[in-house]
Motif scaffolding. Sequence first.
Motif, PDB file in Angstrom:
ATOM      1  N   ARG A   1       0.852  -1.192   0.000  1.00 57.35           N
ATOM      2  CA  ARG A   1       0.000   0.000   0.000  1.00 57.35           C
ATOM      3  C   ARG A   1       0.881   1.232   0.000  1.00 57.35           C
ATOM      4  N   THR A   2       0.362   2.304  -0.569  1.00 53.29           N
ATOM      5  CA  THR A   2       1.130   3.542  -0.656  1.00 53.29           C
ATOM      6  C   THR A   2       0.454   4.588   0.206  1.00 53.29           C
ATOM      7  N   GLU A   3       1.243   5.236   1.013  1.00 48.01           N
ATOM      8  CA  GLU A   3       0.701   6.233   1.931  1.00 48.01           C
ATOM      9  C   GLU A   3       1.678   7.397   1.965  1.00 48.01           C
ATOM     10  N   LYS A   4       1.250   8.586   1.639  1.00 51.27           N
ATOM     11  CA  LYS A   4       2.092   9.787   1.620  1.00 51.27           C
ATOM     12  C   LYS A   4       3.401   9.523   0.884  1.00 51.27           C
ATOM     13  N   ALA A   5       3.312   8.960  -0.293  1.00 52.30           N
ATOM     14  CA  ALA A   5       4.457   8.653  -1.155  1.00 52.30           C
ATOM     15  C   ALA A   5       5.386   7.580  -0.579  1.00 52.30           C
ATOM     16  N   MET A   6       4.965   6.933   0.511  1.00 51.03           N
ATOM     17  CA  MET A   6       5.758   5.832   1.080  1.00 51.03           C
ATOM     18  C   MET A   6       5.071   4.538   0.683  1.00 51.03           C
ATOM     19  N   ARG A   7       5.899   3.576   0.331  1.00 57.50           N
ATOM     20  CA  ARG A   7       5.319   2.303  -0.077  1.00 57.50           C
ATOM     21  C   ARG A   7       5.552   1.276   1.024  1.00 57.50           C
ATOM     22  N   PHE A   8       4.491   0.669   1.491  1.00 55.02           N
ATOM     23  CA  PHE A   8       4.590  -0.323   2.565  1.00 55.02           C
ATOM     24  C   PHE A   8       4.350  -1.721   1.992  1.00 55.02           C
ATOM     25  N   VAL A   9       5.273  -2.609   2.284  1.00 54.32           N
ATOM     26  CA  VAL A   9       5.092  -3.989   1.844  1.00 54.32           C
ATOM     27  C   VAL A   9       4.989  -4.866   3.086  1.00 54.32           C
ATOM     28  N   THR A  10       3.886  -5.542   3.209  1.00 50.75           N
ATOM     29  CA  THR A  10       3.692  -6.402   4.382  1.00 50.75           C
ATOM     30  C   THR A  10       3.496  -7.839   3.919  1.00 50.75           C
ATOM     31  N   ILE A  11       4.242  -8.731   4.532  1.00 46.94           N
ATOM     32  CA  ILE A  11       4.087 -10.143   4.184  1.00 46.94           C
ATOM     33  C   ILE A  11       3.547 -10.866   5.400  1.00 46.94           C
ATOM     34  N   THR A  12       2.411 -11.517   5.227  1.00 52.01           N
ATOM     35  CA  THR A  12       1.779 -12.198   6.355  1.00 52.01           C
ATOM     36  C   THR A  12       1.419 -13.628   5.954  1.00 52.01           C
ATOM     37  N   SER A  13       1.095 -14.430   6.949  1.00 51.34           N
ATOM     38  CA  SER A  13       0.577 -15.764   6.680  1.00 51.34           C
ATOM     39  C   SER A  13      -0.775 -15.613   6.019  1.00 51.34           C
ATOM     40  N   CYS A  14      -1.043 -16.491   5.073  1.00 51.66           N
ATOM     41  CA  CYS A  14      -2.335 -16.436   4.398  1.00 51.66           C
ATOM     42  C   CYS A  14      -3.439 -16.733   5.405  1.00 51.66           C
ATOM     43  N   ALA A  15      -4.432 -15.848   5.469  1.00 55.43           N
ATOM     44  CA  ALA A  15      -5.486 -15.990   6.469  1.00 55.43           C
ATOM     45  C   ALA A  15      -6.467 -17.101   6.095  1.00 55.43           C
ATOM     46  N   ARG A  16      -6.564 -17.387   4.813  1.00 51.27           N
ATOM     47  CA  ARG A  16      -7.559 -18.378   4.384  1.00 51.27           C
ATOM     48  C   ARG A  16      -7.093 -19.792   4.726  1.00 51.27           C
ATOM     49  N   CYS A  17      -5.788 -20.042   4.536  1.00 50.41           N
ATOM     50  CA  CYS A  17      -5.277 -21.405   4.751  1.00 50.41           C
ATOM     51  C   CYS A  17      -4.368 -21.482   5.971  1.00 50.41           C
ATOM     52  N   PHE A  18      -4.279 -20.390   6.740  1.00 50.83           N
ATOM     53  CA  PHE A  18      -3.419 -20.317   7.939  1.00 50.83           C
ATOM     54  C   PHE A  18      -1.970 -20.670   7.630  1.00 50.83           C
ATOM     55  N   GLY A  19      -1.525 -20.283   6.435  1.00 49.82           N
ATOM     56  CA  GLY A  19      -0.122 -20.495   6.076  1.00 49.82           C
ATOM     57  C   GLY A  19       0.188 -21.899   5.580  1.00 49.82           C
ATOM     58  N   ARG A  20      -0.839 -22.751   5.474  1.00 48.68           N
ATOM     59  CA  ARG A  20      -0.591 -24.129   5.031  1.00 48.68           C
ATOM     60  C   ARG A  20      -0.373 -24.233   3.528  1.00 48.68           C
ATOM     61  N   GLY A  21      -1.012 -23.341   2.790  1.00 45.03           N
ATOM     62  CA  GLY A  21      -0.916 -23.384   1.334  1.00 45.03           C
ATOM     63  C   GLY A  21      -1.989 -24.261   0.712  1.00 45.03           C
ATOM     64  N   THR A  22      -2.668 -25.019   1.569  1.00 47.91           N
ATOM     65  CA  THR A  22      -3.744 -25.861   1.046  1.00 47.91           C
ATOM     66  C   THR A  22      -5.035 -25.512   1.761  1.00 47.91           C
ATOM     67  N   PHE A  23      -6.109 -25.874   1.158  1.00 43.94           N
ATOM     68  CA  PHE A  23      -7.406 -25.550   1.729  1.00 43.94           C
ATOM     69  C   PHE A  23      -8.298 -26.779   1.672  1.00 43.94           C
ATOM     70  N   ILE A  24      -9.065 -26.965   2.750  1.00 43.60           N
ATOM     71  CA  ILE A  24      -9.918 -28.147   2.809  1.00 43.60           C
ATOM     72  C   ILE A  24     -11.353 -27.752   2.498  1.00 43.60           C
ATOM     73  N   GLU A  25     -11.888 -28.331   1.419  1.00 43.34           N
ATOM     74  CA  GLU A  25     -13.262 -27.988   1.020  1.00 43.34           C
ATOM     75  C   GLU A  25     -14.282 -28.757   1.843  1.00 43.34           C
ATOM     76  N   SER A  26     -14.050 -30.084   1.986  1.00 43.09           N
ATOM     77  CA  SER A  26     -14.958 -30.860   2.841  1.00 43.09           C
ATOM     78  C   SER A  26     -14.163 -31.392   4.021  1.00 43.09           C
ATOM     79  N   PRO A  27     -14.263 -30.714   5.165  1.00 37.96           N
ATOM     80  CA  PRO A  27     -13.449 -31.105   6.318  1.00 37.96           C
ATOM     81  C   PRO A  27     -13.855 -32.473   6.884  1.00 37.96           C
ATOM     82  N   CYS A  28     -12.877 -33.136   7.451  1.00 39.60           N
ATOM     83  CA  CYS A  28     -13.102 -34.410   8.142  1.00 39.60           C
ATOM     84  C   CYS A  28     -14.057 -34.161   9.300  1.00 39.60           C
TER      85      CYS A  28
END
Length: 377
Positions: free
Chosen positions: A186-213
Amino acid sequence: MAMVATADKRDYYEVLGVDRTATQDQIKQAYRELAMTSHPDRNPAPDATDRFREIAEAYAVLCDPAKREQYDVAGHAGVSERWSTEDILRGFDFGDFFGGRFADVGGIFGDLFGGRSHRVPVKPHGADLHHELSLSVEEAAKGGERLISITRSDRCKTCAGSGAKPGTQPITCTECQGSGQKQQTRTEKAMRFVTITSCARCFGRGTFIESPCLSCHGSGLEFVPHQIRVQIPAGIDDGMMLRLVGQGQAAPPAGEPGNLLVRVLVKPHPFLKREGDDLYTTAAIDFASAALGSKIEVPCLGGEKVKVTIPPGTQSGTGLRLRGKGMPRLNARGKGDLYVVVDVRTPTDLTQRQRELLNELKFEMHKKAAVAPSVET
Ligand SMILES: [Zn+2]
Ligand SMILES: [Zn+2]
């Protein structure tokens, strides 16, 4: 992924040039100043990138209270045991101080993050479990097997830890394309902010479960009570830690379970004090027995009673050693010793007869003392 051997790493506090007691503000200030001068965009030195990376890593650890504490306690090894370099730098706001000038986060940290193309997945580790085991001094001396009841997470039996309903498969997360990370700019007052976070959808797993056990609701874990056998080595001391590898929490689907750490607490003994492998006990005797000598019975470890000879003329505070009556030596042969510390008691409520005898004794002792010098002359 370029991993730096922890032995070659410089101390994080030294890297930032701050005291170990530095506040969060002081650490932030030190990082800000160093980062400004050593940023590869401004500093033409060939090692500027390495230097900058070192500074950023030191800051990423020290600005996080949990990581800082782990580093203070166990150093680089302690941090790298719990967090990969990726974990350390993930979620850290690199762009904060540079704005537009520092747009290419991946360029500098590319190999630390692994980059999407040559990402090496870090095998997840289950959390360690902690348990306290209370023992009497006798139990610590004997050692042997103990059963510990714990409830820990195991890999779910229904889905074998995948979290997906049997017959289905987890799918690649569409939010992060399987990387487990999200990069936001995101850019704010000509400053560019780069934030890297764990994916909120898969909690950082990289995979997603459509029909959970249905058994584990997609977590891949089930909580199971366990009875775990622990071998207590004879001679174990208070505060020692037994480590049972792989008996901690599970980490599905492909991770290694954590460890079970059993901390031994040895309860104080009613009359035996332990120091290393030796034991100490106090035996109260009256002064007549101390002066004339006597035999007493001393209770030892495990209720055993040992006859001890008090030699004539024993002073209060004298330690009499009973060989091999102490604690078993941990991981070695033999046993320590038991010291019987003699405590000579002065009588307080004397009978008439005792008073007479003592007066007589006093008279005799003074007479002897008065005569003694005249013998020499
Ligand atoms: Zn399951
Ligand atoms: Zn995702």
